[in-house]
Every structure is written in C-alpha cells, then in structure tokens.
Enzyme design. Structure first.
Site, PDB file in Angstrom:
ATOM      1  N   LEU A 186       0.829  -1.209   0.000  1.00 45.55           N
ATOM      2  CA  LEU A 186       0.000   0.000   0.000  1.00 45.55           C
ATOM      3  C   LEU A 186       0.867   1.265   0.000  1.00 45.55           C
ATOM      4  O   LEU A 186       2.071   1.198   0.239  1.00 45.55           O
ATOM      5  CB  LEU A 186      -0.917  -0.026   1.222  1.00 45.55           C
ATOM      6  CG  LEU A 186      -1.890  -1.219   1.256  1.00 45.55           C
ATOM      7  CD1 LEU A 186      -2.488  -1.407   2.642  1.00 45.55           C
ATOM      8  CD2 LEU A 186      -2.981  -1.048   0.213  1.00 45.55           C
ATOM      9  N   PRO A 187       0.255   2.437  -0.271  1.00 46.56           N
ATOM     10  CA  PRO A 187       1.041   3.669  -0.361  1.00 46.56           C
ATOM     11  C   PRO A 187       1.756   4.088   0.918  1.00 46.56           C
ATOM     12  O   PRO A 187       2.878   4.598   0.865  1.00 46.56           O
ATOM     13  CB  PRO A 187      -0.002   4.711  -0.775  1.00 46.56           C
ATOM     14  CG  PRO A 187      -1.051   3.933  -1.485  1.00 46.56           C
ATOM     15  CD  PRO A 187      -1.129   2.635  -0.734  1.00 46.56           C
ATOM     16  N   THR A 205       6.365   0.424   2.646  1.00 45.62           N
ATOM     17  CA  THR A 205       7.335   1.231   3.394  1.00 45.62           C
ATOM     18  C   THR A 205       6.527   2.027   4.405  1.00 45.62           C
ATOM     19  O   THR A 205       5.835   2.984   4.059  1.00 45.62           O
ATOM     20  CB  THR A 205       8.119   2.162   2.461  1.00 45.62           C
ATOM     21  OG1 THR A 205       8.809   1.368   1.486  1.00 45.62           O
ATOM     22  CG2 THR A 205       9.142   2.977   3.248  1.00 45.62           C
ATOM     23  N   LYS A 213      14.282  -0.442   6.208  1.00 44.62           N
ATOM     24  CA  LYS A 213      13.885   0.108   4.907  1.00 44.62           C
ATOM     25  C   LYS A 213      13.989   1.633   4.888  1.00 44.62           C
ATOM     26  O   LYS A 213      14.416   2.229   3.890  1.00 44.62           O
ATOM     27  CB  LYS A 213      12.448  -0.312   4.585  1.00 44.62           C
ATOM     28  CG  LYS A 213      11.914   0.241   3.252  1.00 44.62           C
ATOM     29  CD  LYS A 213      12.699  -0.275   2.064  1.00 44.62           C
ATOM     30  CE  LYS A 213      12.315   0.441   0.760  1.00 44.62           C
ATOM     31  NZ  LYS A 213      10.936   0.178   0.346  1.00 44.62           N
TER      32      LYS A 213
END
Length: 296
Positions: free
Chosen positions: A64-65, A95, A170
C-alpha cells in the site's frame, strides 16, 4: 496455501502474480478492480473488501502507499483484522512507520493474529523477477514459518528483529539512497555543464568511489529514456518517514532534511506523479544541459 493480497499497483500486482504462479490459491483486492483483472484472468479470486480477503485466507499480504492506508485496510470496519481467523497472519510489504507496525503487531497479538512487517527493495523490476530484498520485523518463529512464502517474491530475505525492525531498515535504506540520488544529480549536472558526455561520465563514476546503485540505475534508465516506475510522491513519503524516525531517536540530522526539502519542492512544483527519474532531468535542464531524451 490460501494467500490474500491487498494493493495491486505496480509492485503489488507483480508480487501477487508470482505467488499465483507458484501454485497458491490467491484472493485479491484493490480499490480499482481493473488493477487485478490480469490476476483474475489467471485464476485469482476477487474479494469485495479487505475483510473478505481475510476470511478466505490463511495469510494476507499488503502493498500500500503508506501508514494511513495500512491502518485503514487493517483496522477498519471491513478491515483485515475483522476477517482473519485465530493463528492467521498479516504481512505488510509497505514502506511504513515502525510505530504503526508495532501497534498493529500488538493489536494482532491480542486477537491471535501474527504480524510481520516486511518492506521490500528492488523496484518494479525486482518485483517482476522475484529478486526483491525483503527486510522482516516480527517474531522470529513466525518469520521462519512464512519465509518460504516470502522467498516466492524475493531473493534476499533478511530477519532484522522484532516488530518494526523491517521498516527501520527500509527507512534507513531509502533515506541513504535518496541522499545518493540528489548528490548524483548535482555531480552529473556539474560534469555535463563542463562539457563531459553524460554516458562517458556515468561509465567512469560507476567504476569509481562516487558510484551508488541508485545513481547507476537511475542515470542508465534516464539515458535510455526509460522509467524507474516509482512516483515522486512515494519518495517524499519515504524521506519524511526516515527524517521523522531520526528525529524521534534524537539523531543529529543535517543532509536528510535538506534532501527531503529538495524532493518535496520538486513534488510541489507539479511533479507528484512524475517518475523519480524526472528529478535528474530537472537538475540537468536547470543547469542548461540537454539530455537528448523526452520526459517519460
């Protein structure tokens, strides 16, 4: 295994496709059904909500965004946690914020649901080729249980620690890669403005100490007039989360906020959906250098 997949953009669709090709039963959902048509045509089952995905799955993966979308998909009235059975698992490849993932892990644990944060690196090409790097946070026993599933979408799987650790890794990775990218933008612009051929300059730098994977990949694609398939909006989101994490930890940040400001300014000038590669072209053009390529 019955695997649910939520979020079928460039990265999600490619990962879901690899899971389907591996022979797993796949249940999919996205706000835009057209994004999953190819998967449906190949045998995936379309669900009407994240909860519907979860009720039909043993494990649900999302791509997802950002944090807000993850919380909505997981904790909403028709969310994943409303549908997953006891001992089910939720794996997020977004992320994301480490704080959000730790919270989801705690809530999940109270419901008997296992949670792994498993953000990915490698871009659309790595997603298609199943060569992604995956940084995993969560209970090691659960990681080992689902490692074979993760190996279907990634070549390099790293267990980084408890919940949130995957996303810390990340964010550090992305913060550093964007610092490298903006440094490359400035350096390549100086070289090109001084009359050095861009390809020749790239060839030399990639064999020298100024080399970075991000510079090499982005510049190579730009000179071929090809895209990274990563929107500037997402770069801004990643830099913001990285800077926010550094400040929460009391780390003295100097370069990171500057790079965040540069990328944010580029986004705010009407380039939110532009490929991140376009920031290189922008630097070169503002320096009076013609790349000889057109906007992707």
């Amino acid at each position: 295994m019955k695997v649910g997949f939520i979020g079928l953009g460039n990265m999600g669709n490619a990962m879901a496709n690899n899971i389907l090709k591996a022979g797993h039963e796949l249940i999919v959902y996205d706000l835009d059904r057209d994004k999953g048509r190819n998967l449906e045509n190949d045998g995936a089952i379309w669900a009407i909500s994240p909860r519907d995905v979860a009720t039909q799955s043993e494990v649900v993966i999302s791509s997802l965004p950002g944090p807000r979308e993850v919380e909505t998909v997981v904790l909403g009235e028709t969310g994943v946690f409303e549908g997953l059975a006891n001992d089910g698992a939720y794996i997020d490849t977004t992320t994301n914020s480490p704080v959000v993932m730790r919270n989801l892990a705690e809530i999940g644990s109270s419901k008997g649901i296992h949670v792994l944060d498993s953000p990915i690196s490698g871009g659309i090409f790595g997603a298609k080729d199943a060569t992604l790097f995956i940084f995993v946070g969560g209970t090691k026993e659960i990681f080992e249980c689902y490692q074979p599933l993760l190996q279907i979408i990634g070549k390099n799987i790293f267990y980084m620690g408890l919940a949130g650790s995957g996303n810390v890794t990340k964010l550090v990775n992305n913060l550093m890669l964007f610092i490298n990218l903006i440094g490359a933008c400035e350096g390549m612009s100086i070289g090109a403005k001084a009359g050095i051929n861009l390809q020749a300059l790239l060839d030399v730098i990639t064999m020298s100490m100024g080399q970075s994977v991000m510079m090499e990949r982005c510049m190579t694609l730009l000179l071929k007039n090809e895209r990274m398939y990563s929107a500037t909006d997402l770069a801004v989101k990643d830099m913001h989360l990285g800077v926010e994490l550094g400040r929460e930890l009391g780390v003295p940040l100097e370069l990171s906020p500057l790079v965040e400001e540069v990328i944010t300014r580029f986004r705010d000038s009407g380039h939110g959906q532009a490929d991140i590669n376009e920031i290189i072209r922008d630097y070169l053009q503002r320096s009076g250098v013609d790349t000889g390529t057109k906007k992707g």
